[in-house]
Design an enzyme around this catalytic site. Structure first.
Site, PDB file in Angstrom:
ATOM      1  N   CYS A   1      50.360  22.443 -56.606  1.00 39.91           N
ATOM      2  CA  CYS A   1      49.291  21.528 -57.025  1.00 39.91           C
ATOM      3  C   CYS A   1      48.320  22.202 -57.982  1.00 39.91           C
ATOM      4  O   CYS A   1      47.710  21.548 -58.818  1.00 39.91           O
ATOM      5  CB  CYS A   1      48.504  21.033 -55.814  1.00 39.91           C
ATOM      6  SG  CYS A   1      49.263  19.619 -55.033  1.00 39.91           S
ATOM      7  N   VAL A   2      48.119  23.497 -57.808  1.00 39.18           N
ATOM      8  CA  VAL A   2      47.116  24.193 -58.624  1.00 39.18           C
ATOM      9  C   VAL A   2      47.734  25.408 -59.294  1.00 39.18           C
ATOM     10  O   VAL A   2      48.326  26.229 -58.626  1.00 39.18           O
ATOM     11  CB  VAL A   2      45.921  24.647 -57.764  1.00 39.18           C
ATOM     12  CG1 VAL A   2      44.897  25.367 -58.638  1.00 39.18           C
ATOM     13  CG2 VAL A   2      45.283  23.464 -57.076  1.00 39.18           C
TER      14      VAL A   2
END
Lengths: 177, 104
Positions: free
Chosen positions: B103-104
């Site tokens: 996600c990051v």
């Protein structure tokens, strides 16, 4: 010339032409657990080529206030979903206001987040700005707290009124967190 | 698994077009892949691509832009210049890797 027809190459559709998508995220919370969702989504949107604006209002202003941005906390008080990482059992609500609980819960959450390679709030905002994100501070919240632009991160573009924000984000998809 | 022709050869790809067989990639193919998405590879592109290939070989996962920044020293800002708008996916595509899942 060949006599066999070749199909066009299968290439991912990066949709470069579609550049008009705009996302506006209103960050209104100053607790550690509520600070992350907006930043994760902003970062993801920027990585997909979506123009992204973040508007920090009320407690959310802490995320961009120099004196406070390193000290966001997570409290288990009133959070009935609170459990220890890796355990199913909930923490009894009666225990949550005990001294030291907020500090312990904050430490635990910071550790879990760091283990995923996700940065702390100030560094995360550095990354978002580097990716082209826009940061705006809420005029009323800044006035309530007696803050000026000098008290905020340097990359906050301006302190603006709610109407200015609505104006700037005409046609945007909007998230309130 | 679909097969598609990139440049002068056939490669295995997923439904979107990302390569699925690590060994089918080489630098000539990278040039052809980059051309498909309108990118001319410079030395800076190659630095990113080589880091992605190496990191994937070691971890079995495509690095996210954040990891590319930490591991190769190519800043997020630079990545957006080299691989406009969608650096994470575009770097993965040219490097012949699946798109990043983090996600990051």
């Amino acid at each position: 010339m060949t006599d066999t027809e070749t199909a066009p190459a299968l290439v991912p559709d990066f949709a470069d032409a579609e550049t008009d998508r705009v996302l506006a995220i209103i960050c209104s919370k100053g607790s550690l657990d509520m600070a992350y969702p907006g930043l994760v989504l902003a970062n993801a949107a920027l990585g997909e080529g979506v123009q992204t604006h973040l508007f920090f209002t009320f407690w959310g202003l802490d995320m961009i206030t120099k004196a406070r941005m390193h000290h966001l906390q997570f409290s288990p008080v009133g959070n009935t979903a609170m459990h220890l990482p890796g355990h199913d059992g909930h923490i009894p609500q009666a225990l949550t206001p005990l001294p030291g609980m907020t500090a312990a819960a904050t430490r635990m959450m910071k550790r879990s987040i760091a283990e995923l390679g996700v940065p702390e709030i100030p560094e995360f905002l550095d990354q978002i700005v580097a990716a082209g994100g826009h940061l705006w501070a809420c005029r009323m919240s800044a006035d309530m707290n007696g803050l000026t632009q000098a008290d905020l991160r340097e990359d906050v573009e301006d302190i603006i009124s709610a109407s200015d924000f609505i104006d700037k984000t005409a046609g945007a998809q909007l998230l309130f967190i | 698994m679909p097969v598609t022709t990139i440049g002068d050869r056939e490669v295995h790809v997923d439904a979107e077009g990302f390569l699925t067989v690590y060994e089918e990639w080489d630098e000539d193919l990278a040039r052809a892949l980059a051309a498909q998405i309108g990118i001319d590879l410079t030395d800076d592109h190659w630095r990113a691509i080589r880091y992605l290939r190496e990191d994937y070989r070691e971890r079995g996962q495509t690095p996210t832009p954040r990891r590319v920044q930490a591991g190769s020293g190519i800043s997020i800002k630079e990545q957006f210049v080299l691989f406009p708008k969608k650096p994470g996916k575009k770097m993965a595509y040219v490097a012949g890797l699946p798109k990043p899942v983090g996600c990051v």
